[in-house]
Design an enzyme around this catalytic site. Structure first.
Site, mmCIF file in Angstrom:
data_model
loop_
_atom_site.group_PDB
_atom_site.id
_atom_site.type_symbol
_atom_site.label_atom_id
_atom_site.label_comp_id
_atom_site.label_asym_id
_atom_site.label_seq_id
_atom_site.Cartn_x
_atom_site.Cartn_y
_atom_site.Cartn_z
ATOM 1 N N ASP A 183 0.838 -1.202 0.000
ATOM 2 C CA ASP A 183 0.000 0.000 0.000
ATOM 3 C C ASP A 183 0.875 1.256 0.000
ATOM 4 O OD1 ASP A 183 0.868 -0.116 2.607
ATOM 5 O OD2 ASP A 183 -1.124 -0.005 3.530
ATOM 6 N N SER A 184 2.211 1.065 0.012
ATOM 7 C CA SER A 184 3.123 2.189 -0.227
ATOM 8 C C SER A 184 2.825 2.826 -1.585
ATOM 9 C CB SER A 184 4.580 1.716 -0.183
ATOM 10 O OG SER A 184 4.766 0.592 -1.007
ATOM 11 N N ASP A 221 -0.992 -6.316 -0.341
ATOM 12 C CA ASP A 221 -1.304 -5.672 0.936
ATOM 13 C C ASP A 221 -2.811 -5.500 1.116
ATOM 14 O OD1 ASP A 221 0.262 -4.856 3.044
ATOM 15 O OD2 ASP A 221 1.080 -3.109 2.006
ATOM 16 N N LYS A 231 -1.005 -9.537 2.941
ATOM 17 C CA LYS A 231 -0.281 -9.014 4.099
ATOM 18 C C LYS A 231 -1.179 -8.049 4.865
ATOM 19 C CE LYS A 231 3.155 -5.748 3.763
ATOM 20 N NZ LYS A 231 2.646 -4.630 4.584
ATOM 21 N N GLU A 257 -1.265 -5.441 8.493
ATOM 22 C CA GLU A 257 -0.576 -4.854 9.640
ATOM 23 C C GLU A 257 -1.240 -5.420 10.886
ATOM 24 O OE1 GLU A 257 -0.067 -0.592 9.168
ATOM 25 O OE2 GLU A 257 0.740 -0.874 7.152
ATOM 26 N N GLU A 288 9.083 -4.083 10.350
ATOM 27 C CA GLU A 288 9.512 -2.791 9.792
ATOM 28 C C GLU A 288 10.078 -1.869 10.866
ATOM 29 O OE1 GLU A 288 6.600 -0.947 7.283
ATOM 30 O OE2 GLU A 288 7.770 0.901 7.060
HETATM 31 O O1 KIV Z 1 3.527 -1.139 1.615
HETATM 32 C C1 KIV Z 1 4.711 -1.472 1.583
HETATM 33 O O2 KIV Z 1 5.424 -1.238 0.613
HETATM 34 C C2 KIV Z 1 5.247 -2.131 2.752
HETATM 35 C C3 KIV Z 1 6.736 -2.074 2.984
HETATM 36 C C4 KIV Z 1 7.032 -2.304 4.404
HETATM 37 C C5 KIV Z 1 7.495 -3.036 2.208
HETATM 38 O O3 KIV Z 1 4.520 -2.686 3.510
#
Ligand code: KIV
Length: 276
Positions: A56-57, A95, A124, A126, A193
């Protein structure tokens, strides 16, 4: 029937969760990168990256937002689809964006979208105490899960900025405990992270699943960085753990290959990229 059409001419089989587990067991560093489109995905795959994350970056590096908070499930699906078309060997993770996993059923619904519509092989999220039940629910439905600990950018407004996590012993102890619990709940990978080296090492030793670090020191099982950071595209202040691999090289593919090589031979991260 067990060979995918696109994989029939590959010199080695595509990476799967078993490959990543074996790499941890054998002490072979796992090289990971983010990607957001098909052209870069092809380069990242060609460079030998083991795992590619549609992070989500993208909200920051593609969409130009100040945080990852505005990213939606539809955004991640769009970019995951594009990346999937560029990959042949790398393992594809997508993500779960902000507020897309507030309940077990919402998480399952959105994870299925990322896998069925986007082509992700793992999702993924958080994670902390609030996500144990969610990870358990996903795992019970055979959704592969990467749990994300340490600095959680989706919580930026709650924690007051992007800062190193786990500096005090109690926070570090809690992070190790959370990683163990997430493994018990069925998580397949932990992404860690922005934590001191000691915390990276402690989490890696505490769990049997691969631990991928970003700013988590050299003693984790693998490294991940944001693609635009390592190609020197990101302007302004970059985090301490970033290294610009374009320096001295004349093509993005050469830089990506240098990154994979540096992760494999453990020359990245160097002490100047670490927190202690
Ligand atoms: O969203 C992202 O790019 C991440 C980084 C920590 C790799 O979660």
């Amino acid at each position: 029937m067990y060979t995918q059409l696109q994989h029939r001419d590959l010199p080695e089989p595509p990476v799967n969760i078993g490959t990543l587990r074996k790499m941890k067991a054998d002490g072979v560093p796992i090289a990971c990168l983010t990607a957001y489109d098909a052209s870069f995905a092809l380069l990242v795959d060609t460079a030998g990256t083991d795992l590619v994350l549609v992070g989500d970056s993208l909200g920051m590096v593609i969409q130009g937002h100040g945080t990852t908070v505005p990213v939606t499930v539809a955004d991640i699906i769009y970019h995951t689809r594009a990346v999937a078309r560029g990959l042949r060997r790398s393992f594809l993770v997508a993500d779960m964006p902000f507020m897309s996993y507030t309940t077990p059923d919402q998480a399952l619904h959105n994870a299925v979208l990322l896998m069925q519509e986007g082509g992700a092989m793992m999702i993924k999220l958080e994670s902390g105490e609030g996500q144990f039940e969610i990870v358990e629910h996903l795992a019970r439905h055979d959704i592969p899960v990467c749990a994300h600990l340490g600095l959680k950018p989706q919580s930026v407004h709650k924690i007051g900025g992007f800062r190193v996590q786990g500096r005090d012993p109690e926070a570090a102890r809690q992070m190790v405990g959370a990683a163990k619990r997430l493994e018990e709940c069925g998580a397949d990978i932990v992404l860690l992270e922005c934590v001191p080296n000691e915390v990276g090492q402690a989490v890696t030793e505490a769990v049997g699943i691969p631990v991928i670090g970003i700013g988590a020191g050299p003693q984790v099982d693998g490294q991940i960085l944001v693609l635009y950071d390592i190609l020197g595209i990101t302007q302004g202040r970059v985090p301490r753990f970033v290294r610009n691999f374009m320096q001295g090289l004349d093509s993005p593919l050469a830089a990506l290959t240098a990154y994979v090589q540096a992760v494999k031979d453990r020359s990245y991260p160097a002490p100047e990229h670490c927190f202690s």
